[in-house]
Scaffold this motif. Sequence first.
Motif, PDB file in Angstrom:
ATOM      1  N   GLY A 169       0.781  -1.229   0.000  1.00  0.00           N
ATOM      2  CA  GLY A 169       0.000   0.000   0.000  1.00  0.00           C
ATOM      3  C   GLY A 169       0.808   1.271   0.000  1.00  0.00           C
ATOM      4  N   ALA A 170       2.139   1.178  -0.169  1.00  0.00           N
ATOM      5  CA  ALA A 170       2.976   2.381  -0.165  1.00  0.00           C
ATOM      6  C   ALA A 170       2.628   3.260  -1.357  1.00  0.00           C
ATOM      7  CB  ALA A 170       4.448   1.992  -0.206  1.00  0.00           C
ATOM      8  N   ALA A 171       2.486   4.556  -1.103  1.00  0.00           N
ATOM      9  CA  ALA A 171       2.116   5.495  -2.160  1.00  0.00           C
ATOM     10  C   ALA A 171       3.345   5.912  -2.961  1.00  0.00           C
ATOM     11  CB  ALA A 171       1.451   6.724  -1.545  1.00  0.00           C
ATOM     12  N   GLN A 172       3.106   6.399  -4.170  1.00  0.00           N
ATOM     13  CA  GLN A 172       4.184   6.933  -4.996  1.00  0.00           C
ATOM     14  C   GLN A 172       4.541   8.328  -4.490  1.00  0.00           C
ATOM     15  OE1 GLN A 172       5.672   5.276  -7.756  1.00  0.00           O
ATOM     16  NE2 GLN A 172       4.549   3.540  -6.902  1.00  0.00           N
ATOM     17  N   GLU A 173       5.814   8.554  -4.184  1.00  0.00           N
ATOM     18  CA  GLU A 173       6.264   9.866  -3.724  1.00  0.00           C
ATOM     19  C   GLU A 173       7.690  10.084  -4.223  1.00  0.00           C
ATOM     20  OE1 GLU A 173       6.977  10.112   0.497  1.00  0.00           O
ATOM     21  OE2 GLU A 173       6.718   7.965   0.765  1.00  0.00           O
ATOM     22  N   PRO A 174       7.900  11.043  -5.114  1.00  0.00           N
ATOM     23  CA  PRO A 174       9.227  11.218  -5.709  1.00  0.00           C
ATOM     24  C   PRO A 174      10.261  11.798  -4.762  1.00  0.00           C
ATOM     25  CG  PRO A 174       7.724  12.925  -6.468  1.00  0.00           C
ATOM     26  CD  PRO A 174       6.899  11.955  -5.674  1.00  0.00           C
ATOM     27  N   GLY A 175       9.850  12.265  -3.585  1.00  0.00           N
ATOM     28  CA  GLY A 175      10.821  12.801  -2.640  1.00  0.00           C
ATOM     29  C   GLY A 175      11.512  14.036  -3.184  1.00  0.00           C
ATOM     30  N   MET A 176      12.831  14.106  -3.002  1.00  0.00           N
ATOM     31  CA  MET A 176      13.586  15.288  -3.413  1.00  0.00           C
ATOM     32  C   MET A 176      13.954  15.251  -4.886  1.00  0.00           C
ATOM     33  SD  MET A 176      16.252  15.809  -0.244  1.00  0.00           S
ATOM     34  CE  MET A 176      17.234  14.373  -0.691  1.00  0.00           C
ATOM     35  N   ASN A 177      13.651  14.155  -5.577  1.00  0.00           N
ATOM     36  CA  ASN A 177      14.187  13.959  -6.916  1.00  0.00           C
ATOM     37  C   ASN A 177      13.208  14.289  -8.030  1.00  0.00           C
ATOM     38  OD1 ASN A 177      16.581  12.975  -5.718  1.00  0.00           O
ATOM     39  ND2 ASN A 177      15.570  11.009  -5.391  1.00  0.00           N
ATOM     40  N   GLY A 178      11.996  14.700  -7.663  1.00  0.00           N
ATOM     41  CA  GLY A 178      11.044  15.175  -8.641  1.00  0.00           C
ATOM     42  C   GLY A 178      10.693  14.149  -9.695  1.00  0.00           C
ATOM     43  N   ALA A 179      10.366  14.653 -10.881  1.00  0.00           N
ATOM     44  CA  ALA A 179       9.898  13.786 -11.960  1.00  0.00           C
ATOM     45  C   ALA A 179      11.001  12.911 -12.529  1.00  0.00           C
ATOM     46  CB  ALA A 179       9.296  14.645 -13.069  1.00  0.00           C
ATOM     47  N   ALA A 180      12.266  13.233 -12.215  1.00  0.00           N
ATOM     48  CA  ALA A 180      13.381  12.477 -12.785  1.00  0.00           C
ATOM     49  C   ALA A 180      13.697  11.209 -12.007  1.00  0.00           C
ATOM     50  CB  ALA A 180      14.627  13.360 -12.830  1.00  0.00           C
ATOM     51  N   CYS A 181      13.003  10.979 -10.903  1.00  0.00           N
ATOM     52  CA  CYS A 181      13.351   9.843 -10.045  1.00  0.00           C
ATOM     53  C   CYS A 181      13.131   8.521 -10.765  1.00  0.00           C
ATOM     54  CB  CYS A 181      12.521   9.869  -8.765  1.00  0.00           C
ATOM     55  SG  CYS A 181      10.772   9.537  -9.026  1.00  0.00           S
ATOM     56  N   GLY A 182      13.797   7.489 -10.262  1.00  0.00           N
ATOM     57  CA  GLY A 182      13.555   6.154 -10.784  1.00  0.00           C
ATOM     58  C   GLY A 182      12.170   5.688 -10.375  1.00  0.00           C
ATOM     59  N   LYS A 183      11.422   5.121 -11.278  1.00  0.00           N
ATOM     60  CA  LYS A 183      10.061   4.699 -10.966  1.00  0.00           C
ATOM     61  C   LYS A 183      10.082   3.402 -10.163  1.00  0.00           C
ATOM     62  CE  LYS A 183       8.720   8.192 -13.319  1.00  0.00           C
ATOM     63  NZ  LYS A 183       8.366   9.429 -12.589  1.00  0.00           N
ATOM     64  N   GLY A 184       9.232   3.351  -9.147  1.00  0.00           N
ATOM     65  CA  GLY A 184       9.160   2.144  -8.340  1.00  0.00           C
ATOM     66  C   GLY A 184      10.107   2.193  -7.159  1.00  0.00           C
ATOM     67  N   ARG A 185      10.722   1.059  -6.863  1.00  0.00           N
ATOM     68  CA  ARG A 185      11.557   0.922  -5.661  1.00  0.00           C
ATOM     69  C   ARG A 185      13.008   0.712  -6.086  1.00  0.00           C
ATOM     70  NH1 ARG A 185       6.681  -1.794  -5.142  1.00  0.00           N
ATOM     71  NH2 ARG A 185       7.631  -3.558  -6.232  1.00  0.00           N
ATOM     72  N   HIS A 186      13.712   1.803  -6.334  1.00  0.00           N
ATOM     73  CA  HIS A 186      15.091   1.730  -6.814  1.00  0.00           C
ATOM     74  C   HIS A 186      16.040   2.300  -5.759  1.00  0.00           C
ATOM     75  CE1 HIS A 186      14.795   0.416 -11.059  1.00  0.00           C
ATOM     76  NE2 HIS A 186      13.548   0.865 -10.935  1.00  0.00           N
ATOM     77  N   LEU A 187      17.064   1.527  -5.430  1.00  0.00           N
ATOM     78  CA  LEU A 187      18.063   1.924  -4.444  1.00  0.00           C
ATOM     79  C   LEU A 187      19.434   1.947  -5.109  1.00  0.00           C
ATOM     80  CD1 LEU A 187      16.933  -0.441  -1.531  1.00  0.00           C
ATOM     81  CD2 LEU A 187      16.152   1.894  -1.978  1.00  0.00           C
ATOM     82  N   PHE A 188      20.185   2.999  -4.836  1.00  0.00           N
ATOM     83  CA  PHE A 188      21.573   3.094  -5.295  1.00  0.00           C
ATOM     84  C   PHE A 188      22.452   2.551  -4.179  1.00  0.00           C
ATOM     85  CE2 PHE A 188      25.337   6.120  -6.093  1.00  0.00           C
ATOM     86  CZ  PHE A 188      25.923   5.252  -7.006  1.00  0.00           C
ATOM     87  N   LEU A 189      23.133   1.441  -4.428  1.00  0.00           N
ATOM     88  CA  LEU A 189      24.015   0.814  -3.445  1.00  0.00           C
ATOM     89  C   LEU A 189      25.467   1.049  -3.841  1.00  0.00           C
ATOM     90  CD1 LEU A 189      21.418  -0.676  -2.511  1.00  0.00           C
ATOM     91  CD2 LEU A 189      22.821  -2.725  -2.227  1.00  0.00           C
ATOM     92  N   VAL A 190      26.254   1.533  -2.899  1.00  0.00           N
ATOM     93  CA  VAL A 190      27.694   1.703  -3.107  1.00  0.00           C
ATOM     94  C   VAL A 190      28.406   0.971  -1.977  1.00  0.00           C
ATOM     95  CG1 VAL A 190      29.610   3.313  -3.321  1.00  0.00           C
ATOM     96  CG2 VAL A 190      27.354   3.957  -4.173  1.00  0.00           C
ATOM     97  N   ARG A 191      29.323   0.088  -2.346  1.00  0.00           N
ATOM     98  CA  ARG A 191      30.097  -0.656  -1.349  1.00  0.00           C
ATOM     99  C   ARG A 191      31.577  -0.348  -1.525  1.00  0.00           C
ATOM    100  NH1 ARG A 191      26.960  -6.518  -1.876  1.00  0.00           N
ATOM    101  NH2 ARG A 191      25.310  -6.043  -0.365  1.00  0.00           N
ATOM    102  N   ILE A 192      32.247  -0.062  -0.404  1.00  0.00           N
ATOM    103  CA  ILE A 192      33.680   0.236  -0.442  1.00  0.00           C
ATOM    104  C   ILE A 192      34.365  -0.485   0.714  1.00  0.00           C
ATOM    105  CG2 ILE A 192      33.374   2.512  -1.504  1.00  0.00           C
ATOM    106  CD1 ILE A 192      33.978   3.684   1.338  1.00  0.00           C
ATOM    107  N   PRO A 193      35.675  -0.724   0.597  1.00  0.00           N
ATOM    108  CA  PRO A 193      36.397  -1.321   1.722  1.00  0.00           C
ATOM    109  C   PRO A 193      36.702  -0.273   2.780  1.00  0.00           C
ATOM    110  CG  PRO A 193      37.909  -0.892  -0.071  1.00  0.00           C
ATOM    111  CD  PRO A 193      36.537  -0.521  -0.574  1.00  0.00           C
ATOM    112  N   GLY A 194      36.883  -0.711   3.991  1.00  0.00           N
ATOM    113  CA  GLY A 194      37.337   0.166   5.061  1.00  0.00           C
ATOM    114  C   GLY A 194      38.750  -0.217   5.446  1.00  0.00           C
ATOM    115  N   GLN A 195      39.019  -0.234   6.731  1.00  0.00           N
ATOM    116  CA  GLN A 195      40.339  -0.657   7.199  1.00  0.00           C
ATOM    117  C   GLN A 195      40.560  -2.147   6.950  1.00  0.00           C
ATOM    118  OE1 GLN A 195      42.414   1.520   8.166  1.00  0.00           O
ATOM    119  NE2 GLN A 195      41.338   3.255   9.057  1.00  0.00           N
ATOM    120  N   LEU A 196      39.464  -2.909   6.892  1.00  0.00           N
ATOM    121  CA  LEU A 196      39.587  -4.352   6.663  1.00  0.00           C
ATOM    122  C   LEU A 196      39.704  -4.631   5.166  1.00  0.00           C
ATOM    123  CD1 LEU A 196      36.999  -5.750   9.240  1.00  0.00           C
ATOM    124  CD2 LEU A 196      39.467  -5.490   9.492  1.00  0.00           C
TER     125      LEU A 196
END
Length: 747
Positions: free
Chosen positions: A692-719
Amino acid sequence: MLNGSKDPERPKQAVILAAGRGSRLVPYTDALPTALISIGGKSMVAHTISTLRRQGVQSFYLCRGWKGDVFDEHLSSLGDGVQLIDCPDFATTGMLESLRVALPHVRPGPLLVCYGDIIFRHSVARQLLETTGGIAAVVNAAAPGKESKGFNEVEVVAATGTGPDRTIRRIGKGRRVSECDCAGEFAGLVKFSTSGRAIMEEVVRRLFQEDKSCTGQAWSLPWWLEPVGRASLCDLLQLMADEGICISLAMVFGGWHEVNTPPDLTRAWNDTALFLSEEDTVTQVKAMGACLLSEANDLKRPLPIVAKELNVNLERLECLLKGNLEVSDALDIMRKMSEVYAVPLNDLWLDADDTDAGVRVFTMEASESSARILDRKDRTGSRTPYYEYRDAAMSRCSQFRPEWIKVLRVVASGDPLDPDVQMNNGHLMMQTTLFIGPVDFYYTDRHGRVHRKEMNTGDSNYISPFVPHSFTARAGSPEAIIIAVTYGGAVRRAFTELSRVGAKQVAALAGDSRNPEEARECVLKRCLAAECLSPAELVSALAPGVAEGRAWELLRGAEASSNEIQSLADVLNVRVSDLLVSPLEDEEEVVVTYAEKSQQHARRMNGYVLLPGARTRHQPDLKTFDLEVLESATPGESLSCGLHTFVYHFGSEAVELRWSTRLGASRATILRPGDSSYIAPLVEHSFSVLPGAAQEPGMNGAACGKGRHLFLVRIPGQLSGETLAEFATFSTHGRERVGAETVQWYN
C-alpha cells in the motif's frame, strides 16, 4: 546582595522548560514539540533526562505547551519521576512564566533548570554539578551559535573576576557585549542550591507582583523586562546579576547543542558522543582500554609500570579496562599515554559507534535541512548558482562522503568548452556518481582534452582522484540531480604518514601506473632498498636463471615473464603479487556506465534485480548497483558483505529496511524516496515491499527512478584485502584478542 555560598548540595530534581512553539524548526515542529524531536534514536528530552539521571537527578518537572498532548504518548518512555506541568499561556509568554508556573510543584531543596531544546554530554552535567556557588550556569566557551546564527542571535555571557571566582556580569541577547568580552554562550542549564533557589524564587515573586499588582515597592521593573510575561531565563539571571547576586560559571568547551534551527538539528544528529547510552559508553571505553593494554604489551610494560610512568592511579587504569570511566576521562589517559610513549593518539582513541546496531539512517528532511547553494562564474564573469548541495547518510565508521547535488547551471550548447561550464580542480577522494535526470558530465583527461557525456537516470560513473570534472543540466525540467559518493582509499587512510614524508618523495616511490615501465621500475627499487641490495647484487642473485642483460632490462621496468617474476620474488623475499603492476589505461581514469549496459548484465534474485554500475579494476572492492526491490520481496533476501555500504533511495515508493544486530535481534525502519542509509560490514540486512505504499518522488522530482530503486555503493574500510591476508597468517590461538586485548603478554 551577594550569594557567595560554596554549597555542595547536588540537586535531585530538575525543571525542563519545553513549552515553546519552536517556530524556527518548522516543519519538524508542526506535529510535535521541539523537545520530542528524535536525535540518535531518542527524543531530546529523553536524552536530557537520561543524562541527568546518571548524575543523581530523580524528579523531573516537564513544562509543556505547544502540542502538549503529544507528551502523554511519550511519558512512559521517559521513565519514572517525570511530572508534566501545563503552561496554558505558552503562546504569549516566555520561559520565565513557565518556570513560575512550575515552581509551586517542585519539592523544597536544590534545583536544576534547563531548556527543553538542548542536548549535552554527561561531562557537561557533571561540570555544572561540581561547580561551587549557590547559583551556577553552564557557559560553552566554544560558543557554536556565533558561527551558525550570528553573534547577535546568541545568548552570550560576559564575566567579571578571574579563575574559579568568575561570575556572570552580562547574559542574554542584546546585552551590549562585544565579541572580545564574550566568555561563551549560555547553555541553558542552571543549578540552584537551596539558598540559591530561595533567592531566585524571591526575585521571581517580586517580578510578577511588580508586573501584575504594582505593590509600590521602592524598585521599578527594568525597561528591558517589560512585559515580564515574555521574559526569558536569561532575563531573570541578568536581573539577579544586576542586583549583585553571584552566579558562578560552569565552563565547558563543546559537548552541547541548542537545537532551534534545522542546521542545529543536523549538527546534533552528527555529534554521536552526545547520545551514547551507558552501555555504549562502557563498550567504547572498554575498547580503548583493550587498545591501551595491547600497546602496553607491545611496550613490554605491565600495567603497574604504565600507571607509575603516566602518573595515573592503577585503579583508574583497571576501571578503564572494565569500561567504568567516562569517555572524556578515558581520553585524558590516552593523551597521557601518547605524550609519555611514542604511540600515536590515533592508535589509542576509538570513535564512538554512531550507528544503531550497524545501521544509520538519514532522512530526506535531515538532508533538506543541510541544503546550501554554491556559486561559480558564468560566461560573463558573474558568480551565479551552480550546485545545491545536501548531505546524505554518513558515519564515523566509514570513509563515505556522499552528497545529493542538484545541478543548477543549464548549458544547452552541447559544447564541452562552453564558458558556462566551470571545471573543478579535482579532489583527493575517489568518486562514484549516480545520475538522476538529464545531466551533462564533463572531465579533463591526462592529455588536457575536455570530454562531455550525456547522462540520464540510472547512469553512473567512476572518477579517479584529482581529475577535473563538472556537471551541468541540459534542461530546466525535469530536475538534474546527481548522487555523488566520494570516499577515501588506502592513500586517504595513510594521509598522516604521507603528509610527513611528502608527496614528492611518495611519487618517487610509487611511480605512475599510466607508465607501466616506470611503475615496475619503482616497485623493484623499493624492494631493493628494503633488502639493502644493489642492482648489481640483484643481477648476480638472479643468475644463471635470468641472463645478465635480461636482468638489467627488468630493473629498467621491462615486463617479466611468470618464471622471471617468481625468481625476482624469491630473491627479494616478497610475494609474486607484490611485484605486479596493473597499468592505468586512458579510459580507466574515468569510467562511464550507461543504464542500458547495466541492464545487459542484470542479475535477478527472488526479491531483487541488481544492475551493476560503474566499476574499475583499480578499485576491485568498489561495487555499485541499481537495486530494484520487486513485488516478490516479502521479505527480500538477506544481504551481507565485508564492505561498507551506502544506500540512497532514488525511486518513488518506500521500502522497508530490516537488519539484524550482533545479538540476533531484528531492527526495521522505512526508507522513503530521498532517504539514505549507511550499513556497516557484516550486518545482515534486507529490503522489502511495503504493501500500500504510495508513490512519492521525494527530493528527486519527476526524474526519479520509478518504483523501488536503491543506489548501493560498497567500499572497503580498514579491513582491506591486504589486512585480511595478514590476519589470515595469525595464530588461531590469539585471533580473538585482536582489537579486544584482555591479557598481559606473560603470566
